[in-house]
Scaffold this motif. Structure first.
Motif, PDB file in Angstrom:
ATOM      1  N   GLY A  18     -11.944   6.511   0.451  1.00 16.59           N
ATOM      2  CA  GLY A  18     -12.443   6.344  -1.088  1.00 16.59           C
ATOM      3  C   GLY A  18     -11.274   6.608  -2.092  1.00 16.59           C
ATOM      4  N   GLN A  19     -10.610   7.922  -1.666  1.00 22.91           N
ATOM      5  CA  GLN A  19     -10.009   8.401  -2.766  1.00 22.91           C
ATOM      6  C   GLN A  19      -8.376   7.371  -2.552  1.00 22.91           C
ATOM      7  OE1 GLN A  19      -6.487  10.195  -1.863  1.00 22.91           O
ATOM      8  NE2 GLN A  19      -5.914  10.406  -3.717  1.00 22.91           N
ATOM      9  N   SER A  20      -8.170   6.896  -1.363  1.00 23.57           N
ATOM     10  CA  SER A  20      -6.904   6.312  -1.305  1.00 23.57           C
ATOM     11  C   SER A  20      -6.880   4.927  -2.093  1.00 23.57           C
ATOM     12  CB  SER A  20      -6.453   5.882   0.395  1.00 23.57           C
ATOM     13  OG  SER A  20      -6.188   6.938   0.805  1.00 23.57           O
ATOM     14  N   TYR A  21      -8.174   4.123  -1.920  1.00 27.95           N
ATOM     15  CA  TYR A  21      -8.422   2.948  -2.370  1.00 27.95           C
ATOM     16  C   TYR A  21      -8.625   2.973  -3.785  1.00 27.95           C
ATOM     17  CZ  TYR A  21      -8.384  -0.052   1.968  1.00 27.95           C
ATOM     18  OH  TYR A  21      -8.042  -0.393   3.045  1.00 27.95           O
ATOM     19  N   LEU A  22      -9.048   4.243  -4.426  1.00 26.75           N
ATOM     20  CA  LEU A  22      -9.292   4.447  -5.787  1.00 26.75           C
ATOM     21  C   LEU A  22      -7.758   4.528  -6.307  1.00 26.75           C
ATOM     22  CD1 LEU A  22     -11.147   4.690  -8.279  1.00 26.75           C
ATOM     23  CD2 LEU A  22     -11.169   7.423  -7.746  1.00 26.75           C
ATOM     24  N   SER A  23      -7.134   5.032  -5.755  1.00 31.53           N
ATOM     25  CA  SER A  23      -5.647   5.121  -6.260  1.00 31.53           C
ATOM     26  C   SER A  23      -4.717   4.006  -6.253  1.00 31.53           C
ATOM     27  CB  SER A  23      -4.889   6.297  -5.217  1.00 31.53           C
ATOM     28  OG  SER A  23      -4.446   5.621  -4.007  1.00 31.53           O
ATOM     29  N   LEU A  24      -5.156   3.033  -5.708  1.00 28.08           N
ATOM     30  CA  LEU A  24      -4.543   1.866  -5.684  1.00 28.08           C
ATOM     31  C   LEU A  24      -4.889   0.993  -7.212  1.00 28.08           C
ATOM     32  CD1 LEU A  24      -4.793   0.365  -2.329  1.00 28.08           C
ATOM     33  CD2 LEU A  24      -2.722   1.261  -3.327  1.00 28.08           C
ATOM     34  N   VAL A  25      -5.996   1.428  -7.444  1.00 28.99           N
ATOM     35  CA  VAL A  25      -6.471   0.593  -9.009  1.00 28.99           C
ATOM     36  C   VAL A  25      -5.114   1.061 -10.069  1.00 28.99           C
ATOM     37  CG1 VAL A  25      -8.216   0.603 -10.878  1.00 28.99           C
ATOM     38  CG2 VAL A  25      -8.931   1.025  -8.427  1.00 28.99           C
ATOM     39  N   GLY A  26      -4.964  -0.329 -10.537  1.00 32.08           N
ATOM     40  CA  GLY A  26      -3.940  -0.322 -11.691  1.00 32.08           C
ATOM     41  C   GLY A  26      -2.231  -0.535 -10.989  1.00 32.08           C
ATOM     42  N   VAL A  27      -2.217  -0.513  -9.823  1.00 30.73           N
ATOM     43  CA  VAL A  27      -0.848  -0.468  -9.289  1.00 30.73           C
ATOM     44  C   VAL A  27      -0.462  -1.803  -9.185  1.00 30.73           C
ATOM     45  CG1 VAL A  27       0.462  -0.106  -6.812  1.00 30.73           C
ATOM     46  CG2 VAL A  27      -1.379   1.535  -7.814  1.00 30.73           C
ATOM     47  N   PRO A  28       0.522  -1.988  -9.528  1.00 35.10           N
ATOM     48  CA  PRO A  28       1.108  -3.504  -9.773  1.00 35.10           C
ATOM     49  C   PRO A  28       0.933  -4.231  -8.230  1.00 35.10           C
ATOM     50  CG  PRO A  28       2.679  -2.115 -10.721  1.00 35.10           C
ATOM     51  CD  PRO A  28       1.709  -1.029 -10.144  1.00 35.10           C
ATOM     52  N   GLU A  29       0.747  -5.414  -8.304  1.00 37.72           N
ATOM     53  CA  GLU A  29       0.486  -6.038  -6.953  1.00 37.72           C
ATOM     54  C   GLU A  29       1.446  -6.293  -6.269  1.00 37.72           C
ATOM     55  OE1 GLU A  29      -2.046  -8.021  -4.370  1.00 37.72           O
ATOM     56  OE2 GLU A  29      -2.800  -7.236  -6.364  1.00 37.72           O
ATOM     57  N   SER A  30       2.524  -6.441  -6.614  1.00 33.91           N
ATOM     58  CA  SER A  30       3.817  -6.411  -5.779  1.00 33.91           C
ATOM     59  C   SER A  30       4.179  -5.039  -4.903  1.00 33.91           C
ATOM     60  CB  SER A  30       5.140  -6.561  -6.746  1.00 33.91           C
ATOM     61  OG  SER A  30       5.381  -5.325  -7.636  1.00 33.91           O
ATOM     62  N   GLN A  31       3.471  -3.909  -5.341  1.00 37.29           N
ATOM     63  CA  GLN A  31       3.726  -2.755  -4.511  1.00 37.29           C
ATOM     64  C   GLN A  31       2.280  -2.280  -3.976  1.00 37.29           C
ATOM     65  OE1 GLN A  31       5.095   0.447  -7.222  1.00 37.29           O
ATOM     66  NE2 GLN A  31       6.024  -1.002  -8.515  1.00 37.29           N
ATOM     67  N   ARG A  32       1.286  -2.973  -4.046  1.00 37.51           N
ATOM     68  CA  ARG A  32       0.227  -2.593  -3.524  1.00 37.51           C
ATOM     69  C   ARG A  32      -0.062  -2.655  -2.015  1.00 37.51           C
ATOM     70  NH1 ARG A  32      -5.103  -4.721  -6.370  1.00 37.51           N
ATOM     71  NH2 ARG A  32      -4.259  -3.815  -8.009  1.00 37.51           N
ATOM     72  N   GLN A  33       0.521  -3.871  -1.486  1.00 35.84           N
ATOM     73  CA  GLN A  33       0.432  -4.007  -0.108  1.00 35.84           C
ATOM     74  C   GLN A  33       1.389  -2.989   0.439  1.00 35.84           C
ATOM     75  OE1 GLN A  33      -1.370  -6.649   1.111  1.00 35.84           O
ATOM     76  NE2 GLN A  33      -0.909  -5.881   3.307  1.00 35.84           N
ATOM     77  N   GLN A  34       2.386  -2.700   0.102  1.00 33.25           N
ATOM     78  CA  GLN A  34       3.350  -1.794   0.852  1.00 33.25           C
ATOM     79  C   GLN A  34       2.662  -0.161   0.631  1.00 33.25           C
ATOM     80  OE1 GLN A  34       7.054  -2.402  -1.126  1.00 33.25           O
ATOM     81  NE2 GLN A  34       6.846  -0.490  -2.226  1.00 33.25           N
ATOM     82  N   MET A  35       1.911  -0.025  -0.292  1.00 32.91           N
ATOM     83  CA  MET A  35       1.403   1.277  -0.206  1.00 32.91           C
ATOM     84  C   MET A  35       0.117   1.496   0.717  1.00 32.91           C
ATOM     85  SD  MET A  35       1.821   2.000  -4.390  1.00 32.91           S
ATOM     86  CE  MET A  35       0.707   3.858  -4.266  1.00 32.91           C
ATOM     87  N   LYS A  36      -0.388   0.379   1.193  1.00 31.26           N
ATOM     88  CA  LYS A  36      -1.585   0.577   1.907  1.00 31.26           C
ATOM     89  C   LYS A  36      -1.527   1.303   3.065  1.00 31.26           C
ATOM     90  CE  LYS A  36      -4.149  -3.431   0.150  1.00 31.26           C
ATOM     91  NZ  LYS A  36      -4.745  -4.834   0.569  1.00 31.26           N
ATOM     92  N   THR A  37      -0.357   1.151   3.701  1.00 32.23           N
ATOM     93  CA  THR A  37      -0.083   1.794   5.082  1.00 32.23           C
ATOM     94  C   THR A  37      -0.079   3.198   4.807  1.00 32.23           C
ATOM     95  OG1 THR A  37       1.227  -0.028   5.856  1.00 32.23           O
ATOM     96  CG2 THR A  37       1.419   2.149   6.983  1.00 32.23           C
ATOM     97  N   MET A  38       0.910   3.583   3.826  1.00 34.80           N
ATOM     98  CA  MET A  38       0.947   5.089   3.476  1.00 34.80           C
ATOM     99  C   MET A  38      -0.499   5.738   2.930  1.00 34.80           C
ATOM    100  SD  MET A  38       2.900   6.918   0.247  1.00 34.80           S
ATOM    101  CE  MET A  38       1.599   6.050  -0.829  1.00 34.80           C
ATOM    102  N   MET A  39      -1.253   5.150   2.228  1.00 34.74           N
ATOM    103  CA  MET A  39      -2.560   5.563   1.943  1.00 34.74           C
ATOM    104  C   MET A  39      -3.882   5.828   3.027  1.00 34.74           C
ATOM    105  SD  MET A  39      -2.555   6.062  -1.154  1.00 34.74           S
ATOM    106  CE  MET A  39      -1.540   5.608  -2.767  1.00 34.74           C
ATOM    107  N   LEU A  40      -3.682   4.996   4.080  1.00 34.78           N
ATOM    108  CA  LEU A  40      -4.324   5.030   5.207  1.00 34.78           C
ATOM    109  C   LEU A  40      -3.945   6.235   6.072  1.00 34.78           C
ATOM    110  CD1 LEU A  40      -5.114   1.211   6.192  1.00 34.78           C
ATOM    111  CD2 LEU A  40      -6.665   3.047   5.019  1.00 34.78           C
ATOM    112  N   MET A  41      -2.791   6.637   5.767  1.00 31.07           N
ATOM    113  CA  MET A  41      -2.277   7.655   6.781  1.00 31.07           C
ATOM    114  C   MET A  41      -3.074   9.197   6.570  1.00 31.07           C
ATOM    115  SD  MET A  41      -0.032   8.781   9.006  1.00 31.07           S
ATOM    116  CE  MET A  41       1.295   7.457   8.843  1.00 31.07           C
TER     117      MET A  41
END
Length: 318
Positions: free
Chosen positions: A199-222
């Protein structure tokens, strides 16, 4: 490079912690405090003081025999997170600022990356790499994205101390918290702890530019995966620490997203209006002048040698 650097960094630190806890677990079969060259000093300087702190806290916040040790772990978690919160909020704001700056320079970055893929010579690739470095430097953008690992490094001794205190203090090891044995592994606590970080990882993606959101998902799930794994093989008391820390991390992320992010966006928009993105214009390669053809060497044919006879040669045959 930046895409894989942070997951490897966090994954490496969590792997070190996992190996350390596994080694400690093998030594804790007989429930005797370790006395070895490595684990003896760690228990003496970390585990034993943490054991006294938990016992004192359990008697302070309530009855140590009825959920007191669990409440003590939660209070210690709250204290640790409150101490680290200014640093973590500062890093979150810095990371958010860098994310939006990265979004601003993305068109220029796309052009550089396109030309870098099309480059054929090493000299051309090196020049484009220097151009990329200049783009980051001129626009004050960090290549690491503003994320640091200092809060995690600070918490590593606390993880170790808490683990040892639970393992080697018989009162804590056999205590319960609302029916959960703090000294035994508990899959429910591990699962909830992992889900809080999801939940904290997905909440941290709020407001992140769309161009960077996809590449951050792998890191956020770690982080959720490693939290679940460590909580699954550790005592439930340590899982309780992760669970409470995840809930506080959600609160911290919400504060960042809904309070700081709008201010950061307005600040960056005003800054970009006053100081537009600086793009390094590549210098066109100087035309190479064609080599002049060298004149062919003229072959000088020597005249045939005349057969010169001595002047008195005829007279001698007489």
């Amino acid at each position: 490079m930046m895409r894989f650097k942070r997951p490897l960094m966090y994954g490496g630190l969590f792997s070190i912690l996992t190996l350390f806890l596994s080694a400690c677990s093998n030594r804790s079969i007989h429930r005797q405090p370790p006395t070895g060259f490595i684990y003896g000093p760690i228990y003496h300087y970390l585990g034993e003081p943490m054991s006294h702190l938990i016992t004192w806290m359990a008697n302070t916040v309530g009855n140590a025999q009825t959920n007191g040790y669990g409440w003590a772990i939660l209070v210690i978690t709250l204290i640790v997170r409150l101490i680290l919160m200014p640093l973590m909020l500062s890093q979150s704001k810095n990371a958010t600022r860098q994310q939006h700056k990265m979004a601003a320079i993305k068109p220029a970055m796309d052009d550089i990356q396109k030309r870098q893929k099309a480059a054929t010579s090493q000299e051309e690739k090196a020049a484009i790499s220097q151009e990329m470095m200049a783009l980051y430097k001129d626009n004050n953008v960090s290549m690491t994205g503003g994320i640091g690992c200092l809060p995690l490094i600070i918490q590593l001794p606390i993880f170790s101390a808490l683990y040892m205190a639970i393992q080697y203090n018989q009162a804590i090891f056999h205590s319960t918290f609302f029916g959960i044995n703090l000294g035994q592994t508990n899959i429910i606590v591990a699962l909830i702890a992992g889900l809080t970080y999801v939940g904290q990882s997905y909440l941290s993606l709020v407001g992140v530019p769309e161009s960077q959101r996809q590449q951050m998902k792998t890191m956020m799930l770690m982080s959720p995966v490693m939290t679940f794994f460590i909580s699954l093989v550790s005592p439930a008391g340590l899982g309780l620490y992760f669970l409470a820390g995840g809930i506080l991390a959600i609160i911290q992320t919400a504060i960042t997203n809904f309070y700081y992010v709008p201010k950061i966006k307005a600040e960056i928009a005003a800054d970009l209006k006053e100081h537009p993105i600086k793009v390094v214009t590549p210098k066109p390669a100087a035309p190479v002048a064609p080599k002049k053809a060298e004149p062919k060497a003229k072959i000088v044919q020597s005249a045939p040698k005349k057969n010169h006879q001595p002047r008195n040669a005829g007279k001698q045959h007489r």
